[in-house]
Enzyme design. Structure first.
Site, PDB file in Angstrom:
ATOM      1  N   SER A 266       0.867  -1.194   0.000  1.00  0.00           N
ATOM      2  CA  SER A 266       0.000   0.000   0.000  1.00  0.00           C
ATOM      3  C   SER A 266       0.893   1.229   0.000  1.00  0.00           C
ATOM      4  O   SER A 266       2.034   1.162   0.483  1.00  0.00           O
ATOM      5  CB  SER A 266      -0.874   0.009   1.264  1.00  0.00           C
ATOM      6  OG  SER A 266      -1.515   1.266   1.425  1.00  0.00           O
TER       7      SER A 266
ATOM      8  N   TYR B  42      -1.886  -1.003  10.373  1.00  0.00           N
ATOM      9  CA  TYR B  42      -1.962  -1.429   8.969  1.00  0.00           C
ATOM     10  C   TYR B  42      -0.760  -0.874   8.198  1.00  0.00           C
ATOM     11  O   TYR B  42      -0.093  -1.602   7.444  1.00  0.00           O
ATOM     12  CB  TYR B  42      -3.281  -0.928   8.375  1.00  0.00           C
ATOM     13  CG  TYR B  42      -3.458  -1.129   6.896  1.00  0.00           C
ATOM     14  CD1 TYR B  42      -3.837  -2.361   6.380  1.00  0.00           C
ATOM     15  CD2 TYR B  42      -3.276  -0.073   5.995  1.00  0.00           C
ATOM     16  CE1 TYR B  42      -4.026  -2.540   5.017  1.00  0.00           C
ATOM     17  CE2 TYR B  42      -3.468  -0.240   4.637  1.00  0.00           C
ATOM     18  CZ  TYR B  42      -3.836  -1.473   4.149  1.00  0.00           C
ATOM     19  OH  TYR B  42      -4.016  -1.647   2.801  1.00  0.00           O
TER      20      TYR B  42
HETATM   21  N1  LIG Z   1      -8.722  -0.774  -1.566  1.00  0.00           N
HETATM   22  C1  LIG Z   1      -7.645  -0.002  -1.439  1.00  0.00           C
HETATM   23  O1  LIG Z   1      -7.730   1.223  -1.592  1.00  0.00           O
HETATM   24  C2  LIG Z   1      -6.299  -0.618  -1.134  1.00  0.00           C
HETATM   25  C3  LIG Z   1      -5.187   0.217  -1.149  1.00  0.00           C
HETATM   26  C4  LIG Z   1      -3.929  -0.309  -0.875  1.00  0.00           C
HETATM   27  C5  LIG Z   1      -3.804  -1.659  -0.618  1.00  0.00           C
HETATM   28  N2  LIG Z   1      -4.906  -2.447  -0.585  1.00  0.00           N
HETATM   29  C6  LIG Z   1      -4.697  -3.864  -0.291  1.00  0.00           C
HETATM   30  O2  LIG Z   1      -5.321  -4.639  -1.277  1.00  0.00           O
HETATM   31  C7  LIG Z   1      -5.649  -5.913  -0.717  1.00  0.00           C
HETATM   32  C8  LIG Z   1      -7.088  -6.253  -1.064  1.00  0.00           C
HETATM   33  O3  LIG Z   1      -7.944  -5.359  -0.369  1.00  0.00           O
HETATM   34  P1  LIG Z   1      -9.332  -4.836  -0.991  1.00  0.00           P
HETATM   35  O4  LIG Z   1      -9.263  -3.366  -0.991  1.00  0.00           O
HETATM   36  O5  LIG Z   1      -9.622  -5.545  -2.246  1.00  0.00           O
HETATM   37  O6  LIG Z   1     -10.352  -5.211   0.178  1.00  0.00           O
HETATM   38  P2  LIG Z   1     -11.415  -6.389   0.312  1.00  0.00           P
HETATM   39  O7  LIG Z   1     -12.377  -6.395  -0.815  1.00  0.00           O
HETATM   40  O8  LIG Z   1     -11.943  -6.263   1.706  1.00  0.00           O
HETATM   41  O9  LIG Z   1     -10.521  -7.700   0.156  1.00  0.00           O
HETATM   42  C9  LIG Z   1      -9.753  -8.261   1.164  1.00  0.00           C
HETATM   43  C10 LIG Z   1      -9.715  -9.750   0.920  1.00  0.00           C
HETATM   44  O10 LIG Z   1      -8.800 -10.337   1.835  1.00  0.00           O
HETATM   45  C11 LIG Z   1      -9.357 -11.541   2.312  1.00  0.00           C
HETATM   46  N3  LIG Z   1      -8.815 -11.799   3.630  1.00  0.00           N
HETATM   47  C12 LIG Z   1      -8.737 -10.968   4.696  1.00  0.00           C
HETATM   48  N4  LIG Z   1      -8.203 -11.597   5.747  1.00  0.00           N
HETATM   49  C13 LIG Z   1      -7.910 -12.854   5.322  1.00  0.00           C
HETATM   50  C14 LIG Z   1      -7.349 -13.999   5.942  1.00  0.00           C
HETATM   51  N5  LIG Z   1      -6.975 -13.976   7.239  1.00  0.00           N
HETATM   52  N6  LIG Z   1      -7.197 -15.103   5.217  1.00  0.00           N
HETATM   53  C15 LIG Z   1      -7.583 -15.157   3.925  1.00  0.00           C
HETATM   54  N7  LIG Z   1      -8.135 -14.119   3.273  1.00  0.00           N
HETATM   55  C16 LIG Z   1      -8.304 -12.984   3.981  1.00  0.00           C
HETATM   56  C17 LIG Z   1     -10.861 -11.300   2.343  1.00  0.00           C
HETATM   57  O11 LIG Z   1     -11.577 -12.521   2.160  1.00  0.00           O
HETATM   58  P3  LIG Z   1     -12.268 -13.304   3.394  1.00  0.00           P
HETATM   59  O12 LIG Z   1     -12.805 -12.249   4.319  1.00  0.00           O
HETATM   60  O13 LIG Z   1     -13.334 -14.132   2.757  1.00  0.00           O
HETATM   61  O14 LIG Z   1     -11.184 -14.139   3.977  1.00  0.00           O
HETATM   62  C18 LIG Z   1     -11.080 -10.413   1.133  1.00  0.00           C
HETATM   63  O15 LIG Z   1     -11.398 -11.162  -0.024  1.00  0.00           O
HETATM   64  C19 LIG Z   1      -5.362  -5.820   0.783  1.00  0.00           C
HETATM   65  O16 LIG Z   1      -4.113  -6.392   1.082  1.00  0.00           O
HETATM   66  C20 LIG Z   1      -5.299  -4.330   1.015  1.00  0.00           C
HETATM   67  O17 LIG Z   1      -4.512  -4.002   2.121  1.00  0.00           O
HETATM   68  C21 LIG Z   1      -6.148  -1.970  -0.845  1.00  0.00           C
END
Ligand SMILES: NC(=O)c1ccc[n+]([C@@H]2O[C@H](COP(=O)([O-])OP(=O)(O)OC[C@H]3O[C@@H](n4cnc5c(N)ncnc54)[C@H](OP(=O)(O)O)[C@@H]3O)[C@@H](O)[C@H]2O)c1
Length: 255
Positions: free
Chosen positions: A146, A159
């Site tokens: 991130s 985080y």
């Molecule tokens: N959205 C943004 O602006 C942004 C920016 C920078 C980085 N990111 C990163 O991008 C990645 C994806 O995030 P997102 O924004 O797409 O959010 P999201 O839709 O909430 O996706 C997060 C995913 O991680 C899975 N997850 C969480 N804890 C887990 C665990 N213990 N074991 C297995 N799976 C797990 C969840 O599935 P389950 O709950 O079904 O396990 C969910 O599918 C993350 O690493 C986040 O930090 C996002």
């Protein structure tokens, strides 16, 4: 010299995407499948994984959902035993943020954030790398970090610290695994509207932040496709330990 199509071709490759049922992970899985890879989608909830698998099947691709809690080494071992084949590509995408200031943060929330974003990334990458080495694969690990891995924002310190750790872990893995032909790189996204980010992006401070993005918009998950394909494919054959920022310029200015 390879043509661009040959350079980014992922046909015959198997990709494992953690958190592949929702948000950015779903977009990563669809992009990899569109480029010819078969995809295993991993996460704790089966329903979003099955929905994403159905979307990939509808495009003519191959996808396989598997239950996985990245923070639990027993679950990691069980999920890897259930993989249809060793992964050539791992997208270490599972993660979440606790929304609390450090003075009020419960200890359990600290542990959960670090277990999912940092320890979990190591557990899954270790299992993937061990399987790549055993199968003689020259693999690619892509850690989803991130912009908060190199900057901080109030209410997200654990985080941000975990993502900073993930960026440095990327370098450690890259250094140790290069001799096995495994490349390890990271993508540092800016802000994208997903389940995880929605609460902040719908708030007054979230809307104010969007106005400070030099490109004046949130990222679309599809905006990450180029960086993903670069790092997943032979196009980045001599890249390891790199961090590719995809944030519309958000992290450029101090104020
Ligand atoms: N959205 C943004 O602006 C942004 C920016 C920078 C980085 N990111 C990163 O991008 C990645 C994806 O995030 P997102 O924004 O797409 O959010 P999201 O839709 O909430 O996706 C997060 C995913 O991680 C899975 N997850 C969480 N804890 C887990 C665990 N213990 N074991 C297995 N799976 C797990 C969840 O599935 P389950 O709950 O079904 O396990 C969910 O599918 C993350 O690493 C986040 O930090 C996002």
């Amino acid at each position: 010299m390879k043509t661009p199509a040959e350079l980014f071709d992922l046909r015959g490759k198997h990709a494992l995407v953690t958190g592949g049922g929702t948000g950015l992970g779903r977009a990563f899985a669809l992009q990899l499948a569109s480029s010819g890879a078969s995809v295993t989608l991993a996460g704790r909830r089966m329903q979003p994984l099955e929905e994403t698998a159905a979307a990939i099947h509808a495009l003519g691709g191959t996808a396989h959902p598997v239950r996985l809690d990245v923070s639990d080494s027993g679950s990691v071992a069980a999920a890897f035993a259930a993989l249809p084949a060793p992964a050539d590509i791992l997208v270490n995408n599972a993660g979440f943020a606790a929304d609390a200031m450090l003075l009020d943060l419960p200890e359990d929330d600290w542990d959960a954030v670090f277990d999912a974003n940092l320890k979990g990334a190591w557990l899954v990458a270790r299992a993937a790398a061990q399987a790549m080495i055993a199968a003689g694969l020259r693999g690619s690990v892509i850690n989803i970090a991130s912009v908060l891995g190199s900057a901080v924002q109030k209410g997200t310190a654990p985080y941000a610290a975990a993502k900073a750790g993930l960026i440095h872990l990327t370098r450690g893995m890259a250094l140790e695994w290069a001799r096995h032909g495994i490349r390890v790189n990271a993508i540092a996204p800016g802000y994208y509207y997903t389940d995880m980010a929605a609460g902040y992006l719908d708030s007054d401070s979230g809307r104010a932040m969007v106005k400070r993005i030099p490109q004046r918009r949130l990222g679309d998950p599809a905006d990450l496709g180029g960086a993903l394909l670069l790092l997943a494919s032979d196009a980045s054959a001599y890249m390891t330990g790199s961090v590719v920022t995809v944030d519309g310029g958000l992290s450029l200015a101090v104020i």
